[in-house]
Design a protein around this motif. Sequence first.
Motif, PDB file in Angstrom:
ATOM      1  N   LEU A   1       0.847  -1.190   0.000  1.00  0.00           N
ATOM      2  CA  LEU A   1       0.000   0.000   0.000  1.00  0.00           C
ATOM      3  C   LEU A   1       0.884   1.242   0.000  1.00  0.00           C
ATOM      4  CD1 LEU A   1      -2.630  -1.168   2.657  1.00  0.00           C
ATOM      5  CD2 LEU A   1      -2.927  -1.111   0.176  1.00  0.00           C
ATOM      6  N   ALA A   2       2.083   1.119  -0.535  1.00  0.00           N
ATOM      7  CA  ALA A   2       3.059   2.206  -0.515  1.00  0.00           C
ATOM      8  C   ALA A   2       2.592   3.396  -1.339  1.00  0.00           C
ATOM      9  CB  ALA A   2       4.401   1.703  -1.048  1.00  0.00           C
ATOM     10  N   GLY A   3       2.893   4.593  -0.841  1.00  0.00           N
ATOM     11  CA  GLY A   3       2.653   5.817  -1.585  1.00  0.00           C
ATOM     12  C   GLY A   3       1.197   6.108  -1.874  1.00  0.00           C
ATOM     13  N   ASN A   4       0.321   5.927  -0.895  1.00  0.00           N
ATOM     14  CA  ASN A   4      -1.112   6.148  -1.112  1.00  0.00           C
ATOM     15  C   ASN A   4      -1.711   7.213  -0.199  1.00  0.00           C
ATOM     16  OD1 ASN A   4      -2.402   4.318  -3.192  1.00  0.00           O
ATOM     17  ND2 ASN A   4      -1.142   2.851  -2.070  1.00  0.00           N
ATOM     18  N   CYS A   5      -0.889   8.025   0.436  1.00  0.00           N
ATOM     19  CA  CYS A   5      -1.371   9.115   1.303  1.00  0.00           C
ATOM     20  C   CYS A   5      -2.202   8.605   2.480  1.00  0.00           C
ATOM     21  CB  CYS A   5      -2.182  10.144   0.507  1.00  0.00           C
ATOM     22  SG  CYS A   5      -1.291  10.944  -0.833  1.00  0.00           S
ATOM     23  N   LEU A   6      -2.014   7.369   2.881  1.00  0.00           N
ATOM     24  CA  LEU A   6      -2.775   6.818   4.001  1.00  0.00           C
ATOM     25  C   LEU A   6      -2.372   7.484   5.308  1.00  0.00           C
ATOM     26  CD1 LEU A   6      -2.584   3.000   3.158  1.00  0.00           C
ATOM     27  CD2 LEU A   6      -4.487   4.565   2.712  1.00  0.00           C
ATOM     28  N   LYS A   7      -3.360   7.866   6.099  1.00  0.00           N
ATOM     29  CA  LYS A   7      -3.098   8.446   7.411  1.00  0.00           C
ATOM     30  C   LYS A   7      -3.287   7.429   8.531  1.00  0.00           C
ATOM     31  CE  LYS A   7      -4.213  13.157   5.987  1.00  0.00           C
ATOM     32  NZ  LYS A   7      -5.019  14.380   6.243  1.00  0.00           N
ATOM     33  N   SER A   8      -3.928   6.312   8.206  1.00  0.00           N
ATOM     34  CA  SER A   8      -4.106   5.235   9.179  1.00  0.00           C
ATOM     35  C   SER A   8      -4.422   3.951   8.422  1.00  0.00           C
ATOM     36  CB  SER A   8      -5.233   5.557  10.170  1.00  0.00           C
ATOM     37  OG  SER A   8      -6.477   5.647   9.486  1.00  0.00           O
ATOM     38  N   VAL A   9      -4.254   2.841   9.097  1.00  0.00           N
ATOM     39  CA  VAL A   9      -4.652   1.549   8.530  1.00  0.00           C
ATOM     40  C   VAL A   9      -5.583   0.890   9.533  1.00  0.00           C
ATOM     41  CG1 VAL A   9      -2.623   1.206   7.091  1.00  0.00           C
ATOM     42  CG2 VAL A   9      -2.551   0.492   9.462  1.00  0.00           C
ATOM     43  N   PRO A  10      -6.571   0.162   9.051  1.00  0.00           N
ATOM     44  CA  PRO A  10      -7.563  -0.427   9.963  1.00  0.00           C
ATOM     45  C   PRO A  10      -6.971  -1.548  10.808  1.00  0.00           C
ATOM     46  CG  PRO A  10      -7.903  -1.211   7.727  1.00  0.00           C
ATOM     47  CD  PRO A  10      -6.864  -0.139   7.631  1.00  0.00           C
ATOM     48  N   GLY A  11      -7.527  -1.715  11.992  1.00  0.00           N
ATOM     49  CA  GLY A  11      -7.084  -2.784  12.871  1.00  0.00           C
ATOM     50  C   GLY A  11      -7.306  -4.156  12.271  1.00  0.00           C
ATOM     51  N   SER A  12      -8.269  -4.262  11.338  1.00  0.00           N
ATOM     52  CA  SER A  12      -8.558  -5.553  10.710  1.00  0.00           C
ATOM     53  C   SER A  12      -7.374  -6.061   9.881  1.00  0.00           C
ATOM     54  CB  SER A  12      -9.795  -5.439   9.808  1.00  0.00           C
ATOM     55  OG  SER A  12      -9.616  -4.421   8.824  1.00  0.00           O
ATOM     56  N   LEU A  13      -6.430  -5.169   9.577  1.00  0.00           N
ATOM     57  CA  LEU A  13      -5.242  -5.582   8.841  1.00  0.00           C
ATOM     58  C   LEU A  13      -4.490  -6.670   9.601  1.00  0.00           C
ATOM     59  CD1 LEU A  13      -3.380  -4.864   6.343  1.00  0.00           C
ATOM     60  CD2 LEU A  13      -2.108  -3.422   7.924  1.00  0.00           C
ATOM     61  N   THR A  14      -4.573  -6.634  10.912  1.00  0.00           N
ATOM     62  CA  THR A  14      -3.832  -7.597  11.734  1.00  0.00           C
ATOM     63  C   THR A  14      -4.448  -8.995  11.688  1.00  0.00           C
ATOM     64  OG1 THR A  14      -5.105  -7.012  13.714  1.00  0.00           O
ATOM     65  CG2 THR A  14      -3.097  -5.754  13.278  1.00  0.00           C
ATOM     66  N   GLN A  15      -5.577  -9.145  10.980  1.00  0.00           N
ATOM     67  CA  GLN A  15      -6.205 -10.455  10.840  1.00  0.00           C
ATOM     68  C   GLN A  15      -5.618 -11.265   9.684  1.00  0.00           C
ATOM     69  OE1 GLN A  15     -10.494 -10.020  10.657  1.00  0.00           O
ATOM     70  NE2 GLN A  15     -10.514  -8.502  12.321  1.00  0.00           N
TER      71      GLN A  15
END
Length: 510
Positions: free
Chosen positions: A4-18
């Motif tokens: 998800l590199a270079g996408n201006c993300l300010k946060s990632v969802p906690g569900s990513l850890t699943q």
Amino acid sequence: MLSLAGNCLKSVPGSLTQLAHLQDLNLSGNQLTHLPEGIGALTALTMLSLHGNQLQQIPQYGWERLHSLKEVTLQGNCLTQIPESFAQLGAITELSLADNQITALPDNLSGWSNLQKFHCYSNKLTQLPLGPSGLPALLPAVPSTSSINGNSNCSHSSGTHSRGTYSSSSTATTSGEWQYATSNGDSSYSTAFNKNIRSVDLDESNDSSGRGKLVSLWLEGNPLTEACVAELMSKMGPAGTTRIGLDERQLIGVAAKQYEQLKVAGNKSLRRGVIKGEGPGYFKLQLGPTPQSSNEGSGCLGDHVLVVAFGSAPGLPNWGGVMRQVYAAAEAPDHTNFDVLYMVDSHRSWYCGGDPALMQERYGSRLQQYTQQYKHVLMIGDSMGATGALLFSPLATSVLSFCPQVDLTTASIRPGQPLEWQAALQDTLHQAVAASSAKIKVFTGTWQHDIDQANALQDYKHVDIKVYGVDSHRLALALARQRKLAPIIREAVLAEMGISSGNVRLVNLL
């Protein structure tokens, strides 16, 4: 793999850890200020790329559960401390905490028993953990006496420039550094640096439990105290098997005397660099072996050449191995009349090319402090680094640019910036190339994307485009594996010196 590199993300969802089976997670070049607390649930991770964000802290707990995590890049963030659990990453082999604001490292680093490469430059460290469980625990044990002076199964160093025994295979590090592997496949142990050690046993099959494996430790740009540096140097060990990077501002007083003693003893494991100015990124001038002589009253270093090596998007210096090969290939003393400035944009911002004023403030003004001392300046770079070399080409006399991004709006690799910013970088780059008097060579493979980017420069008479039969963006790596990259760089360096490269003996580049 999830990128998800270079996408201006300010946060990632906690569900990513699943994503329990995820092995490679790339979140670099975003605007993240924090990570989900459940990061420890990603137990299959082997690689985690977080460089070029705005992280102020990382989760305090859970890192000890990541038993497979081998490589972590955290450079170019805003970290001030590292949690204790992070120092329990037992499988980690390469770690970058560079270009943050870290004031202290955990006292107990023994959990990093497999760490080989540690980038910790450009932080706020005044002290280092030098107790038994700190950095000394990561250093390799002194080679046994059976490995010294004559073991026929060992690598040997010889000649003015120490060179290990290399196999026909090659390897690239996470940071993209191109270097050749030793017979046991470990590119790290390429040289025994102490002149009293004729050989070092590289067979790790007899490793005892707890032996450190640290090969390189880069600490430049930290305000380390004189006493701390002196103690670090006293604990380096006589074999010099770990390369340690310090700058001239750190080597003062007692530490400076210790450094001179190491030089006299023939121990070349300590790499002293010159750092000018302050600011983000990495600027380290590595002086060559040939003494410099400036023209009287001019301030210029005569026929000495400066090679400016721009780092690519991983945000780490990635030309060191190749430049060491170029030094090693010297067939005459004057062939080493060059210094190397390693320049890195740890924030993955394409050297701020979309904001000309910021580009000049952060990189241009500092770069000029180095280049103005030389009549001959060769700039080299790959991918993002290739773009950097073109952006600053007015300061060069020649440029080698491998697979640059010229038009970011159509580029497959680009920073997370608005279209207006990307268009501004293209304009800035074209203005720089048009204003440059340098001889510019652009190298590309047959991947159509890279050809299109290179062709954006085809109307400039001083730009020469060369296409290789490599259908990949990683052209420089492919050329390194084919033993072609170092000769290209060497030929350009010698041309700047006014020396014909002639026929390079292949053995000198191996």
